[in-house]
Design a protein around this motif. Sequence first.
Motif, mmCIF file in Angstrom:
data_model
loop_
_atom_site.group_PDB
_atom_site.id
_atom_site.type_symbol
_atom_site.label_atom_id
_atom_site.label_comp_id
_atom_site.label_asym_id
_atom_site.label_seq_id
_atom_site.Cartn_x
_atom_site.Cartn_y
_atom_site.Cartn_z
ATOM 1 N N GLY A 374 0.805 -1.174 -0.088
ATOM 2 C CA GLY A 374 -0.001 0.007 0.097
ATOM 3 C C GLY A 374 0.677 1.172 0.108
ATOM 4 N N THR A 375 1.780 1.121 0.696
ATOM 5 C CA THR A 375 2.612 2.560 0.819
ATOM 6 C C THR A 375 3.552 2.592 -0.309
ATOM 7 O OG1 THR A 375 3.199 2.016 3.262
ATOM 8 C CG2 THR A 375 4.642 3.409 2.055
ATOM 9 N N GLY A 376 3.996 1.791 -0.906
ATOM 10 C CA GLY A 376 4.623 1.851 -2.309
ATOM 11 C C GLY A 376 3.726 2.409 -3.601
ATOM 12 N N ALA A 377 2.572 2.083 -3.531
ATOM 13 C CA ALA A 377 1.363 2.305 -4.495
ATOM 14 C C ALA A 377 0.985 3.719 -4.258
ATOM 15 C CB ALA A 377 0.333 1.372 -4.445
ATOM 16 N N ALA A 378 0.419 3.906 -3.049
ATOM 17 C CA ALA A 378 -0.013 5.395 -2.745
ATOM 18 C C ALA A 378 1.199 6.418 -2.764
ATOM 19 C CB ALA A 378 -0.647 5.424 -1.212
ATOM 20 N N GLY A 379 2.350 6.170 -2.452
ATOM 21 C CA GLY A 379 3.453 7.034 -2.476
ATOM 22 C C GLY A 379 3.586 7.298 -3.799
ATOM 23 N N VAL A 380 3.612 6.420 -4.699
ATOM 24 C CA VAL A 380 3.941 6.963 -6.109
ATOM 25 C C VAL A 380 2.753 7.649 -6.888
ATOM 26 C CG1 VAL A 380 4.421 6.282 -8.351
ATOM 27 C CG2 VAL A 380 5.902 5.085 -6.493
ATOM 28 N N ALA A 381 1.527 7.283 -6.644
ATOM 29 C CA ALA A 381 0.486 7.562 -7.206
ATOM 30 C C ALA A 381 0.074 9.344 -6.668
ATOM 31 C CB ALA A 381 -0.682 6.927 -6.897
ATOM 32 N N CYS A 382 0.359 9.525 -5.554
ATOM 33 C CA CYS A 382 0.306 10.563 -4.985
ATOM 34 C C CYS A 382 1.133 11.722 -5.269
ATOM 35 C CB CYS A 382 0.075 10.724 -3.350
ATOM 36 S SG CYS A 382 -1.374 9.965 -2.587
#
Length: 488
Positions: A374-382
Amino acid sequence: MDVTADPAPPAVRGTGLFLALVCSTQFVLLVGGTVVTVSLPAIGAELALTPGQAQGVLTAFMLTFGCLLLLGGRAADVLGRRRLFLIGLAVFAVGSLLCAVATSAGPLIAARVLAGTGAAMASPAAMSLLTTVFVTPRERSRALGMWAAVGAIGATLGNVIGGLLTSVGGWRWIFLVNVPVCVLAFVAAFSLVPAVPRVPGQRLALPDGLLATGAVAALILGLTQVQSGAVLLGAGLVAVAVVLGGLFALLQARSADPLLPLSLFRTRTATAFLFVLITAGTSIGSYFTSSLYMQDTLGWSALQAGLAFVPWAALIAVVAQVVSRNLHRVGPRLLVPLALTSVAAGGTLLALSLRPGATYLTGLLPAFLLLGLGTGAAGVACTVTAMSGIPRRRHGVGAGALTSTQAVGSALAIALVALLAQLGTAFGPAGDAVAATLAGQRFALLVASGVALLGAVLAAVVLPRRVPPPAGPGADVALSPPAATPLT
């Protein structure tokens, strides 16, 4: 009003080497903030530090770094991004060297402040250089994906690196190793980093920067005081932060050349800043709580606890690359809610796994993998979404604002999670200190997971369906309508 058109992207000799340089620099800077955690007992024993001095050594870098990021970003736009990148590297290297040779608490803390100042100059300059060179949506997503992954890994593995260096060569090597790395990066920058023209007609906006710096400093210090038990002093500092922040916003609204144009936050892309805050806060809160649990309850060393986070960091790196290549097809409105739901599930599973006899493979590892996913996906997307609404000539201050949001979210999370864990001990059995501590940690993790889940619901409503192309010229003019993705 600033209506200067965005400059054409600069020519770079080797984009792959350039990306490696700026990302590795960010890695070193973020490791510099967390690397002392494991080494603090050795430092304290040799220098005879008091508890207050030890806390100062621990927080001086991150406090300075978090407070000066916005001003450092504006300085990159005004003075030149490559110039400030080089100056920041030099200041960070000198600060690191002075840390390594310090013989008492005062010089060590002062050197940590100097290193944090250098990091606050180099980090936003590096990120703004990256977004200036990579201008197409696909290129920018991949570059920012690498940036976010490397930054998250650096912040996660600081304890591991600190433990290894301290064990092999002593605590001074956690600082000394930065010097040759910075020298190599400094030399490489002359051939790899383009000389981006300074933005004409902009001022440094020092009064604005001092207000923003004071607001962030008062907030972080206030939360730290609340965490340590000085509730009244902490509440007073938080109130000061609110007042200074309000004055800063008022000044930005009335200025013809604001440090941080408020019009940048009138679009759907700007709502990604909120989810940067939520992602940083919930993930760091889980990291902080599980680190205490592994060391205090399970009896692991700080190095063992740091190594336990390696799968978390590795998954962030993998997921960040996958997301950066597919974000423009999937879109942040779908991806960020799924990512924050994974963070919430990981935090909940971690809370349920906290018990005296938990095992790593069946208890902690599954939760860490969900959190890393979750952290990897949300960090990049945001990150990609937030920067897409900012014109290239404002990327220095935009990068400073983004990194400052992450730093404030992390500081806020640590203070609030510690406070919630203390309050949550009431849910444990009376007379059993270990059980009460675990009850408090479970309560804190469940609250953090609830925040992540609420963030997932909100993201599904307010984020844009697709990442728009980079903002065009004039998008940040203070009195003009927003030119990025509309709110409807």
